[in-house]
Design a protein around this motif. Structure first.
Motif, PDB file in Angstrom:
ATOM      1  N   ALA A 129       0.805  -1.221   0.000  1.00 14.07           N
ATOM      2  CA  ALA A 129       0.000   0.000   0.000  1.00 14.07           C
ATOM      3  C   ALA A 129       0.836   1.269   0.000  1.00 14.07           C
ATOM      4  N   SER A 130       2.152   1.146   0.247  1.00 12.37           N
ATOM      5  CA  SER A 130       3.001   2.342   0.346  1.00 12.37           C
ATOM      6  C   SER A 130       3.289   2.984  -1.009  1.00 12.37           C
ATOM      7  N   GLY A 131       3.209   2.184  -2.069  1.00 13.94           N
ATOM      8  CA  GLY A 131       3.523   2.703  -3.396  1.00 13.94           C
ATOM      9  C   GLY A 131       5.010   2.823  -3.668  1.00 13.94           C
ATOM     10  N   LEU A 132       5.848   2.358  -2.746  1.00 16.53           N
ATOM     11  CA  LEU A 132       7.305   2.411  -2.933  1.00 16.53           C
ATOM     12  C   LEU A 132       7.740   1.154  -3.672  1.00 16.53           C
ATOM     13  N   ARG A 133       8.073   1.312  -4.951  1.00 17.77           N
ATOM     14  CA  ARG A 133       8.345   0.141  -5.783  1.00 17.77           C
ATOM     15  C   ARG A 133       9.695   0.173  -6.479  1.00 17.77           C
ATOM     16  N   ARG A 134      10.378   1.325  -6.451  1.00 20.27           N
ATOM     17  CA  ARG A 134      11.662   1.461  -7.128  1.00 20.27           C
ATOM     18  C   ARG A 134      12.675   2.074  -6.175  1.00 20.27           C
ATOM     19  N   PRO A 135      13.976   1.899  -6.441  1.00 18.48           N
ATOM     20  CA  PRO A 135      14.987   2.519  -5.582  1.00 18.48           C
ATOM     21  C   PRO A 135      14.805   4.025  -5.436  1.00 18.48           C
ATOM     22  N   ALA A 136      14.401   4.693  -6.519  1.00 15.66           N
ATOM     23  CA  ALA A 136      14.229   6.150  -6.460  1.00 15.66           C
ATOM     24  C   ALA A 136      13.126   6.555  -5.484  1.00 15.66           C
ATOM     25  N   ASP A 137      12.166   5.664  -5.268  1.00 13.60           N
ATOM     26  CA  ASP A 137      11.064   5.965  -4.344  1.00 13.60           C
ATOM     27  C   ASP A 137      11.527   6.022  -2.896  1.00 13.60           C
ATOM     28  N   LEU A 138      12.719   5.499  -2.621  1.00 11.99           N
ATOM     29  CA  LEU A 138      13.212   5.436  -1.242  1.00 11.99           C
ATOM     30  C   LEU A 138      13.900   6.719  -0.793  1.00 11.99           C
ATOM     31  N   VAL A 139      14.168   7.599  -1.721  1.00 13.95           N
ATOM     32  CA  VAL A 139      14.781   8.884  -1.366  1.00 13.95           C
ATOM     33  C   VAL A 139      13.833   9.659  -0.458  1.00 13.95           C
ATOM     34  N   GLY A 140      14.355  10.095   0.684  1.00 11.40           N
ATOM     35  CA  GLY A 140      13.543  10.805   1.664  1.00 11.40           C
ATOM     36  C   GLY A 140      12.802   9.900   2.625  1.00 11.40           C
TER      37      GLY A 140
END
Length: 327
Positions: free
Chosen positions: A109-120
């Motif tokens: 449900a977080s929508g974090l699916r790629r390495p770039a999404d982890l920034v911040g």
């Protein structure tokens, strides 16, 4: 009266094992799916009578233990290589997991699916672990700002993720703390160009030089063990679930075997195979992480000939056969 106590961590032996002549094959961790090939080989009698398999949970000096006991072991490529750089006399001769089992997990449900999404975001991890090193290498290769990621030490469990203490965690795909089968997104470093040896088989240099036929015998048994594991879950899971001092959950075991299958049986690859490029990548990222320096060249610590000889002498081991299809 003489009272004899049996230890809980009893070794698993082939049916005709001889204690007097046994050579130890030690597992760096508790019995589970990641050691299914070893357990299957032992339970099905694919090893000679001289092989004894047992688990060594939570041994920080595992590689040194193998060298001291003149034994054979299986551990992460990172732990093996760092120990060999420190002068521990050991040689790797095959892979268990051809690639790292480390991955980054987020809630679906977080929508974090790629390495770039982890920034911040907040990422739970374990300091100086394989996951820590591989994660940093992946982010650096992608040119993503690691300084904008809050890494939270000691919060690498699925419990921490579900509790909202972190937005992502770095852990192995078969981490037993994921017992609730929560829906997750998985970010795999190998999908972004990071390929390093996962679990590797190795032996003390003394054993390699004095009993090379023993290494070949064990390697052939391991290959057959992994073939049995993945040929038919209906046959292999009941055998593996009964391995070790404590029974494993068949449902959980099958789930973990399915998750790790590409690491053991990659498309177009052979069981146990590894290549020099993976070792070079591992060497480079360990130096990048300032965890060590290459004091011993890879050519002196990694042997490819045992695997080549086993497949040359027994070409049937390389044939896809029954395990080429999902069961």
């Amino acid at each position: 009266m003489l009272l004899v106590l049996r230890p809980d961590r009893a070794p698993i032996r082939a049916p005709t094992a001889s204690r007097a002549a046994a050579v130890k094959l030690l597992l760096d961790g508790p019995y589970g799916a990641r050691f299914a090939g070893e357990l299957a080989a032992s339970r099905q009698g694919y090893f000679s009578s001289r092989i004894e398999v047992s688990a060594q949970p939570e041994d920080p000096d595992f590689v040194q233990t193998i060298a001291r006991q003149h034994a054979i072991g299986v551990t992460s490529g990172q732990k093996f290589l760092l120990a060999s750089w420190r002068g521990v006399p050991v040689t790797a001769f095959a892979a268990s997991f051809l690639d790292t089992s480390v991955a980054i997990f987020t809630l679906e449900a977080s929508g974090l699916r790629r390495p770039a999404d982890l920034v911040g975001k907040r990422v739970g991890y374990r300091r100086a672990s394989e996951g820590d090193v591989v994660f940093d290498a992946m982010m650096a290769q992608l040119g993503l700002p690691r300084s904008q990621i809050t890494k939270v030490p000691g919060r690498d469990s699925f419990e921490a993720l579900r509790a909202g203490e972190v937005d992502a965690i770095i852990t192995a795909i078969d981490d037993p703390s994921n017992s609730a089968f929560v829906k997750l997104n998985v970010i795999k470093p190998q999908d972004y160009g990071i390929h390093v040896p996962g679990l590797v088989y190795f032996a003390s240099n003394g054993l390699v030089h004095e009993q090379p036929s023993m290494i070949a015998d064990i390697l052939q048994g391991l290959i057959r063990g992994w073939q049995f594991t993945y040929a038919d879950y209906a046959r292999s899971v009941p055998v593996l679930a009964g391995a070790g001092p404590a029974r494993l959950s068949p449902e959980r075991l099958k789930f973990e075997l399915q998750q790790q299958r590409p690491l053991v049986l990659p498309t177009g690859g052979r069981i146990g195979d590894y290549d020099e490029s993976r070792w070079r990548t591992l060497r480079d990222i360990l130096i990048f992480a300032k965890l060590g320096e290459e004091d011993v060249p890879l050519a002196q610590t990694v042997n490819y000939q045992f695997l080549r000889d086993v497949y040359r002498r027994s070409p049937d081991l390389a044939a896809p056969g029954a395990w080429s299809e999902e069961k």
